[in-house]
Design a protein around this motif. Structure first.
Motif, PDB file in Angstrom:
ATOM      1  N   GLU A  30     -35.235 -47.824  27.989  1.00  0.00           N
ATOM      2  CA  GLU A  30     -34.646 -48.326  26.743  1.00  0.00           C
ATOM      3  C   GLU A  30     -33.169 -47.953  26.636  1.00  0.00           C
ATOM      4  O   GLU A  30     -32.337 -48.764  26.244  1.00  0.00           O
ATOM      5  N   ASP A  35     -29.392 -54.854  30.577  1.00  0.00           N
ATOM      6  CA  ASP A  35     -30.200 -55.648  29.695  1.00  0.00           C
ATOM      7  C   ASP A  35     -31.122 -56.511  30.540  1.00  0.00           C
ATOM      8  O   ASP A  35     -30.681 -57.208  31.441  1.00  0.00           O
ATOM      9  N   ALA A  37     -32.632 -59.149  29.770  1.00  0.00           N
ATOM     10  CA  ALA A  37     -32.354 -60.585  29.615  1.00  0.00           C
ATOM     11  C   ALA A  37     -31.271 -61.010  30.596  1.00  0.00           C
ATOM     12  O   ALA A  37     -31.382 -62.052  31.242  1.00  0.00           O
ATOM     13  N   LYS A  50     -29.637 -65.207  26.186  1.00  0.00           N
ATOM     14  CA  LYS A  50     -30.184 -63.842  26.235  1.00  0.00           C
ATOM     15  C   LYS A  50     -30.951 -63.539  24.958  1.00  0.00           C
ATOM     16  O   LYS A  50     -32.038 -62.956  24.996  1.00  0.00           O
ATOM     17  N   ALA A  51     -30.365 -63.948  23.804  1.00  0.00           N
ATOM     18  CA  ALA A  51     -31.037 -63.696  22.529  1.00  0.00           C
ATOM     19  C   ALA A  51     -32.376 -64.439  22.498  1.00  0.00           C
ATOM     20  O   ALA A  51     -33.404 -63.890  22.074  1.00  0.00           O
ATOM     21  N   ARG A  54     -34.909 -62.610  24.627  1.00  0.00           N
ATOM     22  CA  ARG A  54     -35.413 -61.399  23.971  1.00  0.00           C
ATOM     23  C   ARG A  54     -36.423 -61.766  22.882  1.00  0.00           C
ATOM     24  O   ARG A  54     -37.437 -61.098  22.706  1.00  0.00           O
ATOM     25  N   ARG A  55     -36.127 -62.857  22.170  1.00  0.00           N
ATOM     26  CA  ARG A  55     -37.040 -63.274  21.118  1.00  0.00           C
ATOM     27  C   ARG A  55     -38.379 -63.713  21.728  1.00  0.00           C
ATOM     28  O   ARG A  55     -39.442 -63.343  21.270  1.00  0.00           O
ATOM     29  N   ARG A  57     -39.770 -62.751  24.436  1.00  0.00           N
ATOM     30  CA  ARG A  57     -40.554 -61.641  24.986  1.00  0.00           C
ATOM     31  C   ARG A  57     -40.827 -60.560  23.935  1.00  0.00           C
ATOM     32  O   ARG A  57     -41.346 -59.506  24.249  1.00  0.00           O
ATOM     33  N   LEU A  59     -38.674 -58.688  22.496  1.00  0.00           N
ATOM     34  CA  LEU A  59     -37.840 -57.502  22.707  1.00  0.00           C
ATOM     35  C   LEU A  59     -36.910 -57.251  21.535  1.00  0.00           C
ATOM     36  O   LEU A  59     -36.146 -56.285  21.549  1.00  0.00           O
ATOM     37  N   ASP A  60     -36.973 -58.144  20.533  1.00  0.00           N
ATOM     38  CA  ASP A  60     -36.094 -57.936  19.386  1.00  0.00           C
ATOM     39  C   ASP A  60     -36.725 -56.980  18.374  1.00  0.00           C
ATOM     40  O   ASP A  60     -36.136 -56.661  17.361  1.00  0.00           O
ATOM     41  N   ARG A  66     -42.988 -51.515  20.169  1.00  0.00           N
ATOM     42  CA  ARG A  66     -43.362 -52.009  21.491  1.00  0.00           C
ATOM     43  C   ARG A  66     -44.108 -50.946  22.285  1.00  0.00           C
ATOM     44  O   ARG A  66     -45.073 -51.234  22.966  1.00  0.00           O
TER      45      ARG A  66
END
Lengths: 317, 532, 297
Positions: A30, A35, A37, A50-51, A54-55, A57, A59-60, A66
């Motif tokens: 972490e 990153d 992504a 990338k955003a 992340r959404r 998966r 990851l946001d 998580r």
């Protein structure tokens, strides 16, 4: 029973250790710069991509959510999905683990007789030419980095002599014999890397036992030397060597990245390192936990065996 | 029970276990013996360099290791193919035409082309492919995050991509695009079936290409591909199966081709060439100038905001020495701009570039910029061995810097970390570019709206030059405009060197049909074959 | 682990004198190891004075020139003199290996002794922590630490020193603790305790001197493995900065050339192996003199 309690306690500690290891690794990935992504989408990925990744998966969400989710899955036997390929972690790891297991098994089969025979020879002829030769050899052996040894073997036996393949495409093997032939070079490299420690360990232990009163007595009573070594000394000297063997086992499962890279062997060590570079937390976790568990179990086994085989310790504890 | 006996029992049990496992055949991981067919299938073993690992994907939109997506090449086709000189040749499109001001292009598709799943290629597939590149969600695929293609194709109009009939596709745009066929032949525009989702394509690879992936798993190597029996090109592909082996280690690759374990190797490190040249069983195959190697400086960040300092770094090394040492001669020098100097349309300095370093001028420029022995310039240069020769180049620069009194630190990064953690994040580092034609080569990192502002170069007049060129239909006039931009970059830009190395591949001497391309992303194995 | 450690005999300072007297002649490994190590140290100190070329001089010969009169061990791809690089590298190698190991043995030794002496919860928690750290694969552990340290620090020699020390620390700590467990029951410790000496003082004045032998052997073993670990990190692209003539880095830089120019790999590999061999010999001999086993890992 005291013994059972000790084992139970150790098992509890082992699970606690695994839990902590999993937490350390999760948070390490972490906080690492970099990153997932960006790793997955590549050099030319845009911020929106990338955003979006992340959404997709999840990851946001905050890390503790998580981690908790992952842990909840693990308790139920589900190690989650790879963040990169979305395959289940079990599916990603198992084929590699099988390969590594096979290689480890092969290396181990070479390692055990190799260590016992050379270690015994060294001890029986201690301070003699054989011993000096072997201890020099093992000193040299443990001083050569595995990646140098592997490359040299690949060059000599693979290219110059053409006896063994330098690329270990284990899942393409058409027969058992071919698989064995493919794995020979990495297995020998690993076996040597492990045996050099064990031979020295065994030699020292054996000398200690051979110097002990009851062995001297046996020799005085006229029992032939080979028999003394095989029947009396060796079994006793093997006990401390169990520790080395246990640690070697752990090394085999996890520490062979470098050898795997040299022979392009599709094993779990390479998967682990690659996944760290990809920041694929679930796969890293899966691999690391297996390796840590093997390490802990091997240690536990060695400890238990030591206690079982050594009555003095059993009462002392 | 005595402990000796216990030990004995344990050992026997262990041995028993071991022999059971070993003796059990066939082992589960070992593939069952394939049935012997009447004719032995022709299996080609091909070693490539990219580990890919879990990142491997058969979806053209999901190609992170952009320089090297060999697998997509095997299973898909594009509308057009590019030659090594960036000439556009027909592939799935038989012919194409533009209207007068190049705002409307029409492509006529080949008939009777089949996808791996058996359905026939129509314009619907083409429209979907391009719309999915531009905006996957809007096209109906919410399983991929998108691709760099979206920004490269930003000049296209989503609703302007129209299926006129089953075999005709029209691209209508607001502005002219003089080189559209070239501009849309990128690594994400391999044609996929209409409606295909990224989640499925990733492992199934359903295209019109010559080979079908077998049981594709990202991390399982080798990757097996079998011949597509209904492939549209008569008599192709020649091989029945191609197995791709990712061999990351250069030494391993050289050994594998020497020992005959591999039939082809995609990239041979330059250091191994001498050894393989003398081997009668190995043929070396050389491409033209391919990927470039360059240092990049942020032109808006001290000390590189001073053009004198930028020029210093362009003259403290010998271009010839970089090619001869770092690439052992297998490459060409660059003109400090992205275009290959050997291309007919490249701008070249009127006088030949000085081949040796010019320390005197460099020292003078440094002094003018205010640096001297008691006030030395200090820089940190980031590098990773992305391609052979990178660290070597950094060290040649370092040597020159030392010569003129610059404190030059080299910071290395693991290859896997570089593009994410270093690239675009530090003012002075190394980069690589695949070779591109002028319209994209000059704009991808030098235009003001670039998503990858490598050198922070942003001049509105420069952008105007490029825009003007892209709308100029007359080729000579277009080239003249591009040359102005090239020259500007050379004289003031933040790019150092931009030399290009040759890709050297190797084949066993009984094997033919592979030609390494200047674009490392193009991987053509249709004619690959071996005499057994 | 701990139980087998208890079976081993530990020698105290007083016994050390006796055992030295008992050994009629020093083991040959100790003698040869010391001689070789001395040579390495001499080369490390004086090498920069007499090496024919600076370590980073490019073009002292043709690329990949085989060994000849001018370039005794040949040259690498950039035409740098391998002999000079190997000679210059000795200092870096010794610095990296010895500093990191010393750091680990001192810190780990101290923590371990203290832990063994204090016992109780402190001991339990520290040992569990060590176990956790040990059970993470070495390379992954090192990888995580280096990457977490960030970009600017990557390749910094002190970072490598820290990482190697951190990898060894729990291992040496556990070793020292097992010694302490054995020592705390000895009379002189009991006496000191009865005198009311503080824990620090006992660890410092009674335990440490008597554990020196074990820690020395431990030091030798770790120091011998440190160059290999650093080399392996270099192999993964996380080692020292070029053009530092660190042998592990030289090996990984030239690995691709093994077939074409074997001397580029063999020269640093032999130097590295030689250093590790002499460290191991020294340790081996020392251990024999001290009458104890060399325990690796």
């Amino acid at each position: 029973m005291v013994f059972a309690r000790v084992v139970l306690l150790r098992a509890l500690w082992a699970s606690a250790t695994l839990l902590i290891v999993s937490f350390i690794i999760f948070s390490a990935i972490e906080i690492l710069p970099g990153d997932i992504a960006a790793r997955v989408l590549g050099r030319y990925a845009t911020e929106e991509m990338k955003a979006e990744f992340r959404r997709m998966r999840g990851l946001d969400r905050p890390m503790y959510v998580r981690y908790g989710e992952w842990l909840y899955g693990v308790v139920q036997g589900d190690f989650g999905d790879s963040l990169v390929s979305e395959f289940n972690v079990g599916e990603v790891i198992l084929p590699k683990l099988k390969n590594t297991f096979l290689l480890a098994l092969y290396a181990f089969i070479l390692y055990i007789p190799f260590s016992i025979i050379l270690g015994s020879l060294s001890a029986v002829f201690r301070e003699g030419a054989v011993d000096t030769f072997l201890s020099t050899l093992t000193l040299i052996g443990l001083s050569i980095p595995e990646f140098v040894m592997g490359t040299l073997f690949a060059f000599i036996f693979g290219v110059v002599l053409g006896a063994f393949p330098v690329v270990v495409a284990i899942n393409m093997a058409q027969s058992f014999g071919e698989a064995v032939r493919m794995m020979t070079l990495p297995a020998v490299t690993l076996a040597i890397a492990m045996a050099v420690y064990a031979i020295r360990m065994l030699r020292d232990n054996l000398i200690e036992v051979l110097d002990s009163d009851y062995v001297r007595m046996a020799i005085l009573k006229g029992v032939p030397l080979p028999r003394v070594v095989l029947r009396h000394a060796l079994p006793n000297a093997l006990v401390p060597a169990l520790n080395v063997t246990a640690l070697n086992l752990a090394y085999l499962i996890g520490g062979v990245v470098v050898v795997e890279k040299v022979f392009a062997f599709p094993g779990i060590g390479t998967l682990l390192i690659d996944s760290v570079f990809l920041r694929d937390a679930p796969v890293v976790e899966g691999c690391a936990l297996i390796i840590s568990a093997v390490y802990i179990l091997a240690n536990l086994f060695a400890d238990v065996m030591t206690v079982v085989l050594n009555p003095r310790l059993r009462t002392a504890r | 029970m005595s402990r000796k006996r216990l030990l004995f029992v344990t050992l026997v049990a262990l041995l028993g276990l071991v022999s059971t496992i070993v003796g059990a055949r066939p082992l589960s991981v070992i593939a069952p013996v394939t049935e012997v067919k009447a004719a032995e299938p022709l299996i080609i073993k091909f070693a490539y360099t990219d580990p890919g690992g879990e990142n491997n994907s058969m979806d053209p939109l999901n190609q992170p290791s952009g320089e090297n997506h060999v697998m997509v090449n095997m299973s898909y086709n594009r509308l057009m193919d590019l030659t090594s000189n960036f000439e556009v040749v027909p592939e799935l499109a038989e012919r194409w035409e533009a209207n007068e001001d190049a705002t409307e292009w029409t492509f006529y598709l080949r008939k009777g082309v089949k996808f791996h799943d058996g359905h026939e290629l129509t314009s619907k597939d083409v429209v979907y492919t391009f719309q999915r590149v531009l905006d996957p969600k809007r096209a109906g695929d919410d399983t991929v995050a998108g691709s760099e293609g979206a920004s490269q194709l930003a000049f296209l109009n989503y609703d302007g991509i129209i299926a006129v009939d089953d075999y005709t596709v029209k691209f209508k745009m607001d502005a002219p695009a003089a080189e559209l066929p070239l501009m849309i032949s990128i690594k994400n525009t391999w044609i996929v079936p209409a409606g295909a989702k990224g989640a499925d394509l990733r492992t199934s690879g359903n295209g019109t290409g010559p080979f079908i992936p077998v049981d594709f798993k990202p991390v399982d190597s080798p990757h097996r591909f079998v011949k597509f029996q209904d492939y549209w090109e008569e008599g192709l592909p020649l091989a029945d199966e191609i197995h791709l082996y990712p061999l990351v280690e250069a030494a391993t690759r050289a050994q594998a081709i020497k020992s005959g374990e591999m039939d082809f190797v995609q990239i041979i490190d330059f250091a191994n060439i001498a050894e393989l040249e003398n081997d009668p069983n190995v043929t070396l195959l050389r491409s033209g100038p391919s990927t470039s190697m360059l240092g990049i400086m942020w032109v808006d960040t001290p000390p590189f905001d001073d053009n004198r300092i930028r020029q210093v770094f362009k003259m403290i090394y010998s271009k010839r020495e970089v090619v001869d040492t770092c690439w052992l001669g297998y490459g060409v020098i660059g003109d400090d701009n992205p275009i290959n100097p050997q291309m007919p349309y490249a701008w070249r300095p009127e006088e030949e570039v000085p081949i040796g370093p010019d320390y005197e001028t460099a020292k003078k420029l440094l002094a003018e910029a205010g640096y001297g022995p008691d006030n030395p310039l200090k820089v940190e240069f980031y590098v990773s061995e992305q391609f052979p020769g990178f660290t070597c180049f950094a060290q040649l620069l370092q040597q020159g810097a030392k010569e003129v009194g610059i404190d030059f630190q080299i910071i290395t990064s693991p290859v896997q970390e570089y593009w994410d953690n270093v690239w675009l994040k530090v003012p002075f580092m190394m980069s690589a570019h695949v070779q591109r034609p002028p319209f994209s080569g000059l704009s991808i990192s030098h235009a003001c709206n670039s998503l990858y502002p490598e050198t922070h170069w942003c001049k509105p007049e420069y952008d105007e030059l490029l825009l003007k060129a892209s709308r100029t239909l007359d080729p000579d006039e277009r080239i003249a405009t591009y040359r102005k931009a090239m020259r500007w970059l050379t004289e003031e830009g933040g790019d150092i060197f931009e030399g290009k190395f040759f890709t050297v591949a190797a084949a066993r001497s009984n094997c033919t049909g592979y030609v390494p391309d200047v674009q490392i992303s193009r991987f053509d194995v249709r004619r690959v074959t071996c005499k057994r | 682990m701990t139980s087998s450690a208890a079976t081993r005999k530990f020698v105290t300072r007083a016994e050390l004198g006796k055992s030295l007297g008992r050994v009629r002649r020093l083991p040959w490994t100790l003698v040869l190891g010391s001689v070789l190590l001395t040579i390495y140290i001499l080369v490390a100190i004086t090498g920069p004075l007499w090496a024919p070329f600076p370590y980073d001089r490019i073009g002292t010969g043709k690329p990949f020139a085989p060994p000849n009169a001018k370039n005794l061990l040949g040259t690498d791809q950039m035409g740098r003199d391998l002999f000079s690089r190997v000679v210059h590298g000795a200092g870096h190698e010794l610095f990296l290996a010895l500093t990191s190991t010393a750091l680990a043995v001192v810190l780990g030794g101290f923590l371990g002794l203290l832990s063994g002496f204090v016992g109780g919860w402190f001991d339990e928690i520290l040992m569990r922590l060590f176990e956790v750290l040990i059970s993470i694969p070495v390379l992954v552990f090192a990888l995580l630490v280096i990457m977490a340290a960030g970009l600017e620090a990557s390749g910094n020699e002190w970072l490598l020193v820290g990482v190697v020390a951190l990898v060894w620390l729990p291992r040496t700590g556990r070793m020292a603790r097992s010694v302490a467990i054995d020592l705390v029951t000895r009379d002189y410790v009991l006496v000191a305790r009865a005198r009311g000496e503080s824990a620090w003082s006992i660890v410092w004045r009674e335990l440490l001197p008597n554990a020196t032998g074990v820690l020395l052997v431990e030091f030798g073993v770790r120091a011998g493995y440190a160059p290999i670990l650093i080399g392996s990190l270099g192999f993964l692209g996380l080692g020292v900065r070029p053009p530092t003539p660190e042998w592990g880095l030289m090996i990984s830089e030239n690995r691709a050339n093994l077939v074409a120019a074997p001397y580029t790999v063999l020269a640093p590999a032999l130097a590295l192996s030689g250093l590790v061999i002499s460290l191991n010999m020294f340790t081996d001999g020392l251990a024999r003199v001290l009458g104890r086993q060399v325990k690796r890992f």
